[in-house]
Motif scaffolding. Structure first.
Motif, PDB file in Angstrom:
ATOM      1  N   ASP A  32     -13.526  40.218  -9.835  1.00 17.82           N
ATOM      2  CA  ASP A  32     -14.112  41.270  -9.015  1.00 17.82           C
ATOM      3  C   ASP A  32     -13.886  42.631  -9.656  1.00 17.82           C
ATOM      4  O   ASP A  32     -12.793  42.916 -10.166  1.00 17.82           O
ATOM      5  CB  ASP A  32     -13.483  41.274  -7.617  1.00 17.82           C
ATOM      6  N   ASP A  37     -11.756  41.757  -2.228  1.00 15.52           N
ATOM      7  CA  ASP A  37     -11.722  42.935  -3.103  1.00 15.52           C
ATOM      8  C   ASP A  37     -11.510  44.230  -2.328  1.00 15.52           C
ATOM      9  O   ASP A  37     -11.714  45.319  -2.856  1.00 15.52           O
ATOM     10  CB  ASP A  37     -13.010  43.016  -3.933  1.00 15.52           C
ATOM     11  N   ASN A  71     -13.538  46.797  -9.336  1.00 16.44           N
ATOM     12  CA  ASN A  71     -12.937  47.702  -8.354  1.00 16.44           C
ATOM     13  C   ASN A  71     -14.029  48.641  -7.849  1.00 16.44           C
ATOM     14  O   ASN A  71     -14.305  49.685  -8.426  1.00 16.44           O
ATOM     15  CB  ASN A  71     -11.799  48.491  -8.995  1.00 16.44           C
ATOM     16  N   LEU A 119     -17.297  36.393  -1.382  1.00 16.48           N
ATOM     17  CA  LEU A 119     -16.572  37.495  -0.762  1.00 16.48           C
ATOM     18  C   LEU A 119     -16.597  37.419   0.759  1.00 16.48           C
ATOM     19  O   LEU A 119     -15.674  37.883   1.424  1.00 16.48           O
ATOM     20  CB  LEU A 119     -17.162  38.839  -1.190  1.00 16.48           C
TER      21      LEU A 119
END
Length: 908
Positions: free
Chosen positions: A213, A311, A215, A605
């Motif tokens: 993932d 994330d 940022n 996610l």
């Protein structure tokens, strides 16, 4: 070097523009070496190309040629092919640095492959001859010469003398961006990243799957962004100079910007780029970070309660009791957003004014009475903001300019928002026009697309039991629509239907059953977020979009949509390009179903990634029915209330799958959300069949035949092929709780576009299909509409299959010749295994040819019994046969199937 802006989508569009006839018989057969296009399908200039001159000239422009070739490769080839250091998104794509060319390894042969297409490689018809030799030069010098020398051919005088003689180098390169030239209307819903001038490059992870993932916590994504054009002019949102973005997850204005371009068009369904979302282009005058715009009326706080992903980002809509998006009205070029905050009903529209020649963005809000105080973050502190109207005040709180509204009678206010430092805004507010009464704009306005377009219907005259009519859309539309058709359905008047396109349009189409030779097309909706399913229920139109299930309303009888109702907006949308919302079906109780794909080469996610989703009849509730899908292209509801969902080869999918879906089942993608601990085959539901890539590169939606005109196929199951533009019948059986079976390609020519959706028209009893070609389809035409008519000729199609401990039983639609089936050499049975892993796909393992020792014909004259002593469960089986029907006509065919269990065969 002239700038080149190309993509796979561009190339597919260009096939039509170059004048290739997708309806010609050339599409029915391939050339002897397997090219997709025949020479007669190519532009005239291709017959007179000076190949010798083009190759010779490379020596004089070697550096420029390689730079151009690299640019083309990175724009249209790298996504799928990758390079020696980074695998492409299609790991099975040809690797120039180590694979062997199938057609020929010399430059002219590679040119032919680029020009005419081969196998899974679509024809690159938008590349000029100069560009094709530039990319060939780049491939040869960069990948082949040093890394794959066995595939490198020297260009010498002998080779040059062998090339066809010609006198032209073809047309000059042309910049062509159909996605940016289309008139989408004055709004376009999509996922956007808002950035200002001199934005930092995107962070994009790479490496083996699953990709890590990035940022992106601080990135300003409007995951359900409604981009609205504010300046006057033609051409829609893509041709504007000033825009505002509304995020209907959070009821926030994400920002406003001006510039010469709308967005950078970096997206899978725009310029073809993978693993990326489009960014705004230009000067971002103000923006609000990702978070609720309105405070929770119950608490007065802005704390974000939504689902937090791994994330650290949050996704999905706010709780309905806090804020809820109701939909979008359109009146001329005006867009009016409808939503609620607590008990207050809000209508909001956007505008553009100027102060000393500087742009000022306006928000006009009509707010009904509320039982609690309301607070809204307008913009970060320091932004120039002024208020027109009464009933609200502005305060600077917690780093934001906040508008407060006391519980009171309804109010109308207008916010003026400009860049920090604009002088005179407060004084200007005193003379600015008062806030409008927006209820006057939500009753329907004049038609935005008054022109009705027509297209010709080309009747099929194919031999055999089926004839295919080509019903192509009007590609010369004044709005430059791409017509990537993604769903269709019919009204009670079966001469009329609705068709959606993934570019955001919905079309009312007439002429299906009256057979006048023409279709009439009326554009009735636009600007939607990747529609991929449509359904007519009680004459009302529902559309599956990536951000919502939309119900279309026409208030004034002109057929155009005046209100885009958010019938259900529980969708959890992220920035990932791959999470398409696919198909739309309704069960007997009126509940809706669609499938949502997972992230490509990444772990999920949100819980909705890779799922079959149910929406209640009233749109108020969403639940997940089944999980573990990778790229679930559509939904089929079975007569017993279960479902069928297809899936595509990839990570954790060794091959394509057709899944007979049970509630609560997990279907294999360990990159899905919260997968089971057991990653073996025992931890997942097995598919009905593993569809081999040789048969279909990408299966789409299934449907049941519902037409007496289709004879023995009535009540049988069909599968559509997005990858290869085919239609298959799906014979199957059920042993215990496991459904298993196979596929057989119907004897119709391959369609010139990938086939996505099909519906039987109850008016004429025939099958209508629509499709598109983008990522993962080999077919060259961007979009198409077709009708398959069953005619009174024998089919001899396998519709039944049984795997037993003694062999295979195959049941056909028509009777067979008992004499010709006696020869067992006319039957070939092959089997193979697959390896399911986190790697992309699988090769055939343990391939075997099984002996057929006896073939018998049962009393019905339609059922064959193949005795196969060494039969056993297998991932993949292929049964080829050659025989005759009872009329003496030759019958050849191939069934590809899967066996999970062997049934009993007491009569053998």
């Amino acid at each position: 070097m002239k700038k080149i802006d190309l993509s796979l989508h561009t190339l597919l569009v260009a096939l039509f523009l170059f004048g290739c006839n997708p309806n010609s018989k050339n599409q029915e057969t391939e050339s002897p070496v397997g090219f997709t296009l025949k020479e007669s399908d190519l532009p005239e200039y291709e017959k007179n190309i000076d190949h010798k001159g083009l190759l010779t000239s490379l020596g004089d422009r070697q550096d420029e040629s390689i730079r151009t070739g690299e640019h083309i490769y990175n724009n249209i080839c790298f996504n799928c092919h990758g390079n020696p250091d980074q695998e492409g998104s299609m790991p099975n794509a040809f690797k120039f640095w180590k694979d062997e060319f199938k057609v020929g390894k010399d430059p002219y042969s590679i040119y032919q492959t680029l020009t005419r297409g081969y196998g899974s490689m679509p024809p690159q018809v938008n590349l000029t001859p100069v560009e094709k030799y530039d990319i060939i030069n780049y491939l040869r010098e960069t990948f082949i010469k040093e890394k794959n020398p066995g595939q490198f051919i020297e260009i010498d005088s002998t080779y040059l003398a062998s090339l066809p003689i010609g006198t032209t180098t073809g047309p000059a390169p042309k910049e062509f961006k159909p996605w940016a030239e289309m008139d989408y209307g004055n709004f376009l819903i999509n996922t956007y990243e808002l950035v200002g001038l001199n934005a930092q490059p995107r962070e994009r992870s790479s490496g083996p799957a699953p990709l890590p993932d990035e940022n992106l916590v601080k990135a300003n994504f409007a995951y359900k962004g409604i981009a609205v054009r504010l300046d006057q002019g033609t051409g829609g949102v893509a041709s504007g100079k000033a825009w505002m973005m509304f995020d209907h997850d959070l009821m926030r204005v994400a920002g406003a910007w001006t510039g010469e371009e709308f967005i950078d068009w970096e997206a899978i369904l725009f310029n073809g780029k993978h693993n990326i979302s489009p960014r705004t282009v230009g000067d971002l005058h103000f923006s609000n970070p990702v978070g609720p715009a309105w405070a929770n009326p119950a608490t007065g706080k802005f704390d974000d309660p939504r689902f937090q992903a791994r994330d650290k980002r949050k996704f999905g809509p706010l709780p309905r009791e806090w804020a809820h998006y109701k939909g979008l009205y359109q009146n001329k070029d005006r867009v009016i957003i409808s939503y609620t905050v607590g008990t207050a009903k809000i209508l909001e529209t956007f505008g553009l004014e100027t102060v000393e020649n500087l742009p000022v963005f306006t928000r006009t809000l009509n707010i009904s009475s509320s039982d609690k105080p309301l607070k809204m973050r307008v913009a970060p502190s320091g932004t120039s903001v002024a208020l027109v109207g009464e009933g609200a005040v502005l305060k600077d709180q917690g780093g934001f300019i906040v508008m407060e509204v006391a519980p009171s009678k309804p109010i109308k206010i207008k916010l003026l928002i400009g860049k920090s430092g604009i002088k005179g805004l407060t004084q200007y507010a005193k003379t600015s026009s008062p806030p409008e009464a927006l209820d006057l704009l939500i009753k329907g306005g004049p038609a935005r697309y008054p022109q009705k377009l027509t297209s010709e219907v080309q009747s099929g005259t194919q031999e055999g039991p089926f004839q295919v009519d080509i019903m192509n859309p009007p590609f010369d539309s004044p709005w430059k629509n791409q017509f990537r058709l993604s769903g269709l359905d019919f009204f009670k008047d079966t001469n009329k239907g609705v068709i959606c396109s993934t570019d955001g349009d919905v079309w009312l189409v007439e002429g299906f059953t009256k057979n006048s030779g023409k279709l009439t097309w009326q554009r009735i909706a636009s600007g939607l977020f990747q529609p991929l399913g449509i359904k007519v229920i009680n004459e009302q139109i529902f559309v599956t979009c990536r951000d919502q299930l939309v119900k279309l309303h026409d208030f004034n009888g002109d057929k155009e949509t005046d209100f885009y109702e958010a019938f259900n907006s529980d969708h959890m949308v992220t920035d990932h390009f791959h999470e398409f919302a696919m198909g739309l079906q309704v069960d007997k109780e009126g509940n809706f179903y669609y499938a949502k794909s997972a992230r490509h080469a990444r772990e999920a996610l949100v819980p909705q990634h890779g799922t079959l989703i149910k929406v209640s009849k009233d749109g108020q509730k969403t639940e997940i029915v089944a999980t573990g899908f990778r790229a679930a292209n559509g939904v089929c509801i079975n007569p017993d209330g279960t479902f069928i969902v297809t899936d595509q080869e990839g990570h954790w999918n060794p091959m394509n799958r057709i899944n007979w879906v049970k509630k609560g089942g997990f279907y294999g993608n360990m990159f899905g959300f919260n997968p089971p601990a057991d990653s073996t085959e025992a931890g997942m539901e097995q598919p009905l069949v593993w569809v081999d890539r040789e048969r279909d590169q990408s299966p789409s939606e299934l449907l049941w035949v519902d037409s007496k005109k289709w004879g023995a196929l009535n009540g049988k199951l069909l599968n559509l092929s997005y990858g290869y533009g085919k239609v298959f019948v799906v014979p199957f059986e059920k042993i215990g709780n496991q459904v298993q079976g196979g596929i057989f390609e119907l004897p119709v020519p391959r369609f010139s576009t990938g086939v996505m959706r099909g519906r039987f028209n109850p008016g004429d009893g025939q099958l209508y299909l629509c499709g598109l070609s983008a990522w993962g389809s080999t077919q060259p035409q961007l979009g198409g509409l077709y009708r398959i008519r069953k005619v009174e000729k024998p089919m001899v199609i396998p519709v039944g299959i049984q795997a037993t401990k003694n062999g295979m039983k195959l049941t056909f639609t028509d009777k067979l010749d008992a004499a010709t089936i006696q020869n067992t050499s006319q039957f070939t049975v092959k089997t193979w295994d697959l390896l399911r892993s986190r790697k992309y796909g699988s090769k055939h393992l343990n391939e075997q040819t099984l002996a057929v020792t006896k073939v018998e014909l049962e009393k019905d004259g339609k059922t064959l019994k193949l005795t196969i002593p060494n039969i056993k469960p297998t991932w993949g089986m292929e049964i080829q046969y050659r025989m005759k029907d009872e009329r003496g006509n030759p019958v050849e065919g191939l069934i590809q199937n899967t066996i999970h269990q062997l049934g009993e065969s007491p009569t053998w």
